[in-house]
Design an enzyme around this catalytic site. Structure first.
Site, PDB file in Angstrom:
ATOM      1  N   LYS A  71      87.418  68.436  12.049  1.00  0.00           N
ATOM      2  CA  LYS A  71      86.784  68.349  13.362  1.00  0.00           C
ATOM      3  C   LYS A  71      87.859  68.504  14.436  1.00  0.00           C
ATOM      4  CE  LYS A  71      83.608  65.046  15.657  1.00  0.00           C
ATOM      5  NZ  LYS A  71      82.946  63.723  15.472  1.00  0.00           N
ATOM      6  N   SER A  80      78.049  63.912  16.155  1.00  0.00           N
ATOM      7  CA  SER A  80      78.882  64.897  16.794  1.00  0.00           C
ATOM      8  C   SER A  80      79.673  65.789  15.845  1.00  0.00           C
ATOM      9  CB  SER A  80      79.865  64.190  17.730  1.00  0.00           C
ATOM     10  OG  SER A  80      80.752  63.371  16.982  1.00  0.00           O
ATOM     11  N   SER A 125      78.203  59.758  13.732  1.00  0.00           N
ATOM     12  CA  SER A 125      78.601  61.156  13.902  1.00  0.00           C
ATOM     13  C   SER A 125      79.002  61.887  12.628  1.00  0.00           C
ATOM     14  CB  SER A 125      79.747  61.263  14.915  1.00  0.00           C
ATOM     15  OG  SER A 125      79.226  61.174  16.218  1.00  0.00           O
TER      16      SER A 125
END
Lengths: 477, 494
Positions: free
Chosen positions: B79, B154, B178
């Site tokens: 990420k 996310s 997330s």
């Protein structure tokens, strides 16, 4: 109306650690700007603080030496505000759970014993250092920032409003500095910013117990400035109150040049720092035995030493005070006193000529070998050298660490007491100063001293003064 | 079967047996990326050159019979909120659009050390704030199961990448769901480890007391293998836990006999999608068939979890994001003075959701409001923690749905923050309690979209979660690949 001045101080001290509070960057003073930085103290994204154990240790030692009560559990909090010198936009500090509570300093002001109480002591990190092209950040074309200072461990000490004059505030700071130097927790150099002081000051009618409206005074960069600024501000407030006016709560900036405290523009005082517990650090939990170990290792405090110097060595208060104020000077005295027993004479030399020479040559007392000092004073006591020579030898000890006895032998600096050696010199002086001889014969004593001086000068201060006087009298008569 | 369709464990075995090379693996996944990324938009930055070097180095070392880590040569994506030295790390924000960190996050160091080729940095909601990856300042990532739907967030980029076979493994961060929510919406497995299990050093902070790093993969075994790599104490993170890292991958294969499982009433709530509820109950029944004992359990303070979370997380975020002021790095707007430099930089550099949370957080910490908001929320957090402590006196694992609905449409909730926040409703309390929580696939919804079940254990009991997940995987009649988007998207819709 007569007013009583009420002053409380907020003191920031740099703790003498080698690395910063939350990272391993060096704390050394005077490095090239922005060379002692890393992701942590620059607050780069993703970095996390790790508490410096040594900083906590020094903070505890400082707090203990100020009789403050160490809290078994304290906490770090974030103080949030935006400023270019604050890399994370928050300062890691301690808010409602500080490291230590209470404490006091006992001192004397004009012979009166005073006890100044402390509110709290906590640990926090220093922001960076800003330099503006103009007067302030708002009227500058540019500002420069140095983050070498960002993250340096600070101890904040807050006093109760127990101080009653600028003079007293100064005395307090001097005593505080002395104590902390003894504890080894900070080098307390106001000129390098390792000791900083802000003050809250208000006035109230003498005898009243309620506090008046206060102002905050900042930018006092020396002990002298603290005294002047606070006396100035007390005077300003007194003038306003006497004229029936009232004090506005505000922050004043001490202007050293103009000797004035100038109120700062802007919305100071309305700041909301939005404190909350620092989630990146765990609560600081201190075990009793750890605190006890540190307490046991605490050095003798200055107030204790001052008394001991008087009792143990029979020193007068002034000598004791000077030898206490400068810890390593006192240490030198005490080591030398182990062998040299005329303590008062030793104290006079140490706090007089020696201290003067140390300051003049930018040397530390710890650089002087006590054995050399003892040697010198012994030679003097035994009449091997004269006082002026002794002073020269002392200078050589301070500057070069030279052994005085060796130097005396090498350069022939010993006292001249032989009649055969002195008589030609005295005769020469008499021959060259007939006028003086005449004056003496007319009964003028001053002229005699003049002649003694001439003989001393001619022997580079080495002649035995008693022998010289005797010879002079003999030969004049 | 293509290499990109294999699990990390399978690839690891083939690599160790020298049946394939790391470069072949690299090639298979990068071809897959070329094929599907234009449609899915997963990567903010691809780092294929350095990944290829890593793969080639692994092959060289293997040729020389050097002892290598089992995952050496297995590609991974991370990420874009993990700091990578010399490589842009944007947090999907305009604020950090061109920010290049000077150091690697602790987990990145670990991946590099064992020779896992890092294929790139994945898209996310800006600063990890969001549940759909629509809050990225750069572009929207699509769900491989249905390109009109969100991948969740996310960590939506990381979840979509694994689900579409662009990488076998990915790292995400989970502050309030997330990792787990996008894992569920993309039909894969994702773990939020115990708070403190994985070092946060180098993870760009959103909410420090909640942020935790975890693996996303096709199955529990793969997750456990990656967790073994990233878990462990790190002195640079004061909140990291000193406990030994167990061999998590050994947990798969253990029996469930006697394991006590609590079915969380609040997480199979009446207003959830009924098919999801049914799927969870079906999986619970499977656990029971395998020897576990199932009872319903209530976590009574769950209803307050979302409110508490949306005070605590924004409060910490408001403080954590203060540093983006245009003075030192990142986006910097022109200003007439320091105040306008600050306010314009932050006004222009942050997106709407980030600004919303900064404002909520600033408000909640302000004098006069602190007690009513932040402090109150912290009290609720304590109550929620106690709910869990109490539940774990009687249960080993708690289960429920990961999300109330399957993946929603792009734009469906974008204008309604509260609706968006509710998509994390099952994930929040675990995060507040700091306990480990795993989302696993729970079959397909009639709409053809994947559903997820969430399993939660007491702190440091990740192994138990992998154990239960592995049992469920074994009961399922299809291999993990067929329960993912690999075959659906590869040649079909994409």
């Amino acid at each position: 109306m007569e007013f009583e001045t009420v002053i409380g101080l907020e003191i920031h001290l740099e703790l003498q650690t080698r690395s910063k509070l939350f990272c391993s960057c060096s704390t050394a003073f005077g490095r090239e700007p922005n060379t002692s930085c890393c992701p942590v103290c620059l607050g780069l994204p993703g970095s996390l603080p790790v508490l410096n154990r040594k900083a906590v240790e020094l903070a505890i030692i400082a707090a203990l030496s100020l009789q403050s009560e160490i809290q078994k559990e304290s906490r770090f909090d974030r103080k949030n505000y935006y400023y270019p010198d604050l890399p994370k936009a928050y300062q890691i500090s301690q808010y409602d759970r500080p490291l230590a509570l209470g404490g006091f300093i006992e001192m004397k002001n004009e012979g009166v014993k005073r006890k100044i109480n402390l509110e709290r002591i906590h640990i926090e990190e220093d922001p960076g250092k800003l330099m503006h092209s103009g007067e302030s950040i708002f009227d500058s074309d540019y500002s420069l920032v140095d983050y070498n200072r960002a993250g340096i461990p600070l101890l904040e000490i807050v006093t109760k409003p127990d101080l009653r004059s600028g003079r007293e505030a100064r005395l307090f700071l001097e005593e505080l500095r002395c104590i902390l130097l003894y504890s080894g927790s900070s080098d307390c150099r106001m000129e390098q910013g390792s000791l900083r002081c802000d003050a809250n000051i208000s006035l109230r009618p003498a005898g009243s117990k309620t506090l008046g409206t206060r102002t905050e005074v900042k930018n006092m960069n020396s002990f002298r400035a603290v005294e002047m600024a606070l006396d100035y501000e007390a005077g300003r407030q007194a003038a306003i109150l006497s004229a029936g006016g009232s004090i506005i709560q505000q922050t004043c900036h001490w202007d050293e040049g103009d000797r004035k405290a100038i109120p700062l523009r802007g919305k100071e005082g309305s700041s909301d720092y939005r404190y909350f517990p620092e989630p990146d650090l765990l609560p600081l939990i201190l075990k009793s035995d750890y605190i006890e170990t540190l307490a046991a290792s605490l050095p003798e405090l200055p107030s204790q030493r001052r008394i001991r110097l008087m009792e143990e060595y029979g020193l007068d208060p002034a000598d004791a005070a000077i030898l206490t104020e400068n810890r390593s000077l006192g240490d030198l005295f005490e080591v030398a006193a182990g062998e040299y027993k005329d303590y008062r004479n030793l104290a006079r030399w140490v706090r007089g000529d020696l201290l003067y020479l140390l300051k003049g040559n930018d040397r530390n007392p710890s650089e002087v070998a006590p054995s050399l000092l003892i040697e010198l004073l012994t030679m003097l006591d035994e009449g091997e050298i004269n006082r002026p020579v002794a002073k020269d030898l002392l200078a050589n000890i301070v500057k070069n660490g030279t052994n005085p006895r060796e130097l005396v032998q090498q350069k022939g600096l010993g006292r001249i007491a032989d009649r055969e050696k002195l008589q030609p010199v005295v005769e020469k002086v008499l021959a060259e100063n007939k006028d003086a001889v005449d004056s003496i014969k007319q009964g003028r004593k001053k002229a005699f001293a003049f002649l003694v001086g001439k003989v001393m000068a001619a022997t580079a201060g080495r002649a035995d003064p008693e022998k010289v006087q005797k010879l002079l009298r003999e030969l004049i008569n | 079967m293509e290499l990109y369709q294999k699990t990390a464990a399978e690839l690891s075995r083939l690599l160790q047996d020298k049946e394939i090379t790391a470069v072949e693996v690299f090639n298979s996944f990068t071809e897959r990326i070329d094929e599907v990324d234009p449609h899915l938009k997963v990567f903010i930055t691809c780092t294929l050159d350095s990944a290829l070097e890593t793969a080639a180095a692994v092959d060289r070392r293997r040729m020389e019979n050097e002892e290598l880590h089992p995952l050496a040569g297995v590609p991974v994506a991370i990420k874009d909120n993990f700091c990578t030295e010399g490589i842009k790390t944007t947090c999907a924000s305009k604020m950090l659009e061109s920010y290049i960190p000077p150091y690697d996050a602790a987990v990145v160091e670990k991946l590099k050390r064992i020779g896992m080729p890092i294929l790139g940095k994945t898209n996310m909601d800006e600063f990890a704030m969001g549940s759909s990856t629509e809050n990225s300042a750069f572009f929207v990532t699509r769900n491989p199961w249905d390109l009109e739907r969100v991948p969740g967030g996310s960590s939506g980029g990381s979840a979509a990448a694994v689900a579409a076979g662009m990488v076998p493994l990915a790292l995400g961060s989970d502050t309030g769901g997330s990792i787990r929510q996008p894992a569920a919406l993309c039909g894969i497995t994702g773990l939020r480890p115990t708070y403190g299990r994985v070092s946060r050093y180098g993870l760009i902070a959103f909410a420090s007391s909640l942020d935790q790093i975890g693996p996303l993969a096709l199955n529990a075994l793969d997750c456990s293998l990656l967790l073994e790599v990233i878990a462990g104490y790190d002195q640079r993170d004061s909140t990291s836990l000193p406990h030994e890292v167990p061999q998590y991958s050994a947990a798969a294969g253990r029996e469930l006999e006697g394991v006590r499982i609590g079915l969380i009433e609040e997480n199979i709530s009446a207003n959830f999608d009924p098919e999801i509820k049914f799927a969870v109950l079906k999986m619970a029944a499977l656990l029971e068939e395998n020897g576990a004992r199932i009872t319903e359990v209530s976590l009574p303070h769950t209803d307050y979890g979302l409110s508490a979370y949306y005070l605590i997380a924004p409060s910490e975020a408001a403080s954590n994001l203060g540093r983006y002021d245009g003075v030192r790095y990142g986006y910097s707007a022109d200003g007439d003075n320091i105040i306008s430099l600050f306010s314009r930089t932050r006004g222009q550099g942050f997106g709407a959701e980030v600004k919303r949370r900064i404002m909520i957080g600033t408000y909640s910490l302000s004098a006069g409001y602190y007690d009513a908001y932040y402090l109150q929320a912290m009290k609720v957090r304590t109550l929620i923690r106690r709910d869990y402590e109490k539940a774990f006196q009687n249960f080993d694992i708690l289960v429920g749905a990961t999300t109330p609905t399957p993946a929603f449409k792009l734009g469906e909730k974008a204008d309604d923050p509260l609706k968006m926040y509710l998509s994390d409703v099952c994930n929040i309390t675990d995060a507040l309690a700091g306990v480990p929580s795993l989302s696993i696939p729970a079959g397909l919804h009639s709409s053809g979209l994947p559903m997820g079940m969430q399993l939660t254990a007491a702190p440091l009991n990740e192994g138990l979660l992998f154990q239960a997940a592995a049992v469920l995987e074994k009961c399922s009649d299809s291999p993990p690949q067929q329960r993912t988007a690999l075959n659906l998207t590869g040649r079909g819709e994409l």
